[in-house]
Scaffold this active site. Structure first.
Site: not given
Length: 474
Positions: A175, A217, A234, A360, A408
């Protein structure tokens, strides 16, 4: 382009107590499927392969095989054609090449040992900029797990009463980089296996190469996978596993093929068990088989992902945010993503990389009501499973948190569940882990009056169904 697979953040949250976001308004139903008609497939619109002499361009060169003699011949062919190898992947017979000679592509395609070659960008290569400094201030923090409706939906909260995952399982977050100082992530991050790929596709070690800089991201995705349960921030789906940062997004937000190649190969070389790919490969949203250059790029990535799977990696990808049925594509109006986009005709041989590659695992996104998010791509036989992707709270650089939406965000939920499966079944192969994930997923019905299609228990919107973390650990 990574920004295309997550809808813009609602906000970077201040670190005061947070109320759970309100449910999104119900999305309009998709149109019902039209009657089936036989259609003659048209060729995709040609895209000119232009290179300007004296301007640095980037290419992939696929060799006919990966033998030593062919590799040596390939390197010599690149030199004779006026190019320079900047990254070589001998395991799959792929070279990443740069050249300022506008005649390079025409020359190298005729050389002995070369199967195919294609440009990886529609603009010249920019110098690699120095990374900006990551903001790392923490501020006042408070527990935020109550706002994580997404964990309850996939029963990750219950699964974590059984196990939080094993530290022997490592997930590669391929990423935009991860903030190594975030309190919820720093204990899970493995710097030794983290790597940067944005310097022309060369694998580069060191924190400066793989940390998050100007893009939140990757840090957000990492939090969904494995943020620690520390009672302050979190918690991720699999908070007990380890993670690597594999940075493939440059400072302009682009993910060129040479970056993705480096990311896939480096994750596999490092021994990752699962790799999360929440992006599509620039500069084309769809890469077409009837365009020689685009086909060459597609071939190089097919080789990389196939080799990765043979090395024991499960590759998970976001289905994409164009709101398309990936089995019925006709027009691409978003490419190229690094220059002025032009509307072009595409056909069944044009695929979204990497989510449509064989082997994938493709993940669509659902909202709080368990309905397909309006932006999520779908496709019968393309989408494998679904997961929460709408208004997801997770970590962002600077010790902060933000709400993001997109496929995403859905993909790392599936990645986290796979990490729990791998923790419970350490000897399982990628095929076995993927099979278990699909078999344990909870089927979701097609909405009425929608374009959703079904084949047995598999649907075009949700694949085999909603991923289930609790089933993974039983």
């Amino acid at each position: 382009m990574v920004r295309a697979l997550s809808i813009s953040a609602c906000s970077v949250l201040a670190l005061a107590p947070l109320a759970a976001p309100q449910s999104a308004a119900a999305a309009p139903a998709r149109p019902a499927s039209a009657p089936m008609v036989q259609r003659v497939e048209q060729p995709s619109t040609p895209v000119a392969e232009r290179a300007r002499h004296g301007r640095l361009a980037s290419y992939v060169v696929n060799l006919r095989d990966s033998s030593r003699s062919t590799r040596l011949a390939g390197h010599a062919a690149v030199r004779r054609s006026g190019g320079r190898v900047v990254a070589a992947w001998p395991e799959i017979g792929v070279l990443v090449v740069q050249s300022t000679d506008a005649r390079f592509l025409g020359r190298v395609r005729t050389q002995r040992g070369v199967e195919s070659a294609g440009a990886t960008r529609s603009v010249p290569v920019r110098p690699t900029p120095r990374s900006a400094r990551t903001v790392t201030s923490e501020g006042t923090r408070g527990g935020r797990e109550r706002a994580q409706w997404n964990l309850a939906m996939i029963r990750a909260d219950k699964a974590q009463r059984v196990t939080r995952g094993s530290k022997s399982v490592r997930v590669a977050v391929v990423d935009s980089g991860i903030d190594p100082t975030h309190p919820d992530l720093r204990g899970a991050l493995d710097p030794a296996t983290s790597i940067g790929c944005t310097n022309g596709g060369r694998p580069t070690k060191g924190v400066a190469a793989w940390r998050a800089t100007n893009n939140l991201h990757g840090t957000h995705v990492a939090g969904i996978v494995g943020a620690a349960r520390n009672g302050k921030g979190i918690v991720g789906v699999a908070p007990g596993v380890r993670m690597s940062s594999v940075k493939v997004v440059d400072e302009q937000g682009m993910i060129y093929p040479e970056y993705a190649l480096c990311g896939v190969m480096s994750a596999a070389r490092s021994g990752a068990k699962i790799a999360n790919h929440s992006y599509f490969v620039d500069p084309f949203v769809f890469w077409c088989d009837d365009q020689p250059g685009q086909r060459a790029v597609k071939t190089s990535l097919q080789r990389a992902f196939a080799w990765s799977a043979r090395r024991g990696v499960v590759n998970v990808a976001a289905a994409g945010n164009s709101g398309l049925d990936l089995t019925d594509k006709g027009v691409d109006s978003e490419s190229p993503t690094d220059a002025r986009a032009r509307t072009r005709r595409i056909n069944a041989g044009c695929t979204d990389l990497p989510t449509e590659l064989r082997g994938v695992l493709s993940v669509s996104a659902v909202d709080r009501t368990r309905e397909l998010a309006p932006y999520s791509n779908d496709g019968l036989g393309v989408v494998d499973v679904t997961a929460p992707g709408d208004e997801i709270l997770s970590t962002v650089p600077g010790g902060r948190y933000a709400v993001e939406s997109g496929t995403s965000m859905a993909a790392p939920h599936a990645t986290g569940v796979l990490a729990l499966l791998a923790s419970r079944h350490p000897k399982a192969t990628p095929a076995q882990l993927t099979s278990m994930l699909k078999r344990q997923a909870r089927p979701l019905p097609c909405p009425r009056d929608s374009g959703c299609r079904r084949k047995g228990s598999v649907t075009s919107y949700y694949g085999h169904g909603l991923v289930d973390a609790l089933a993974a650990v039983k």
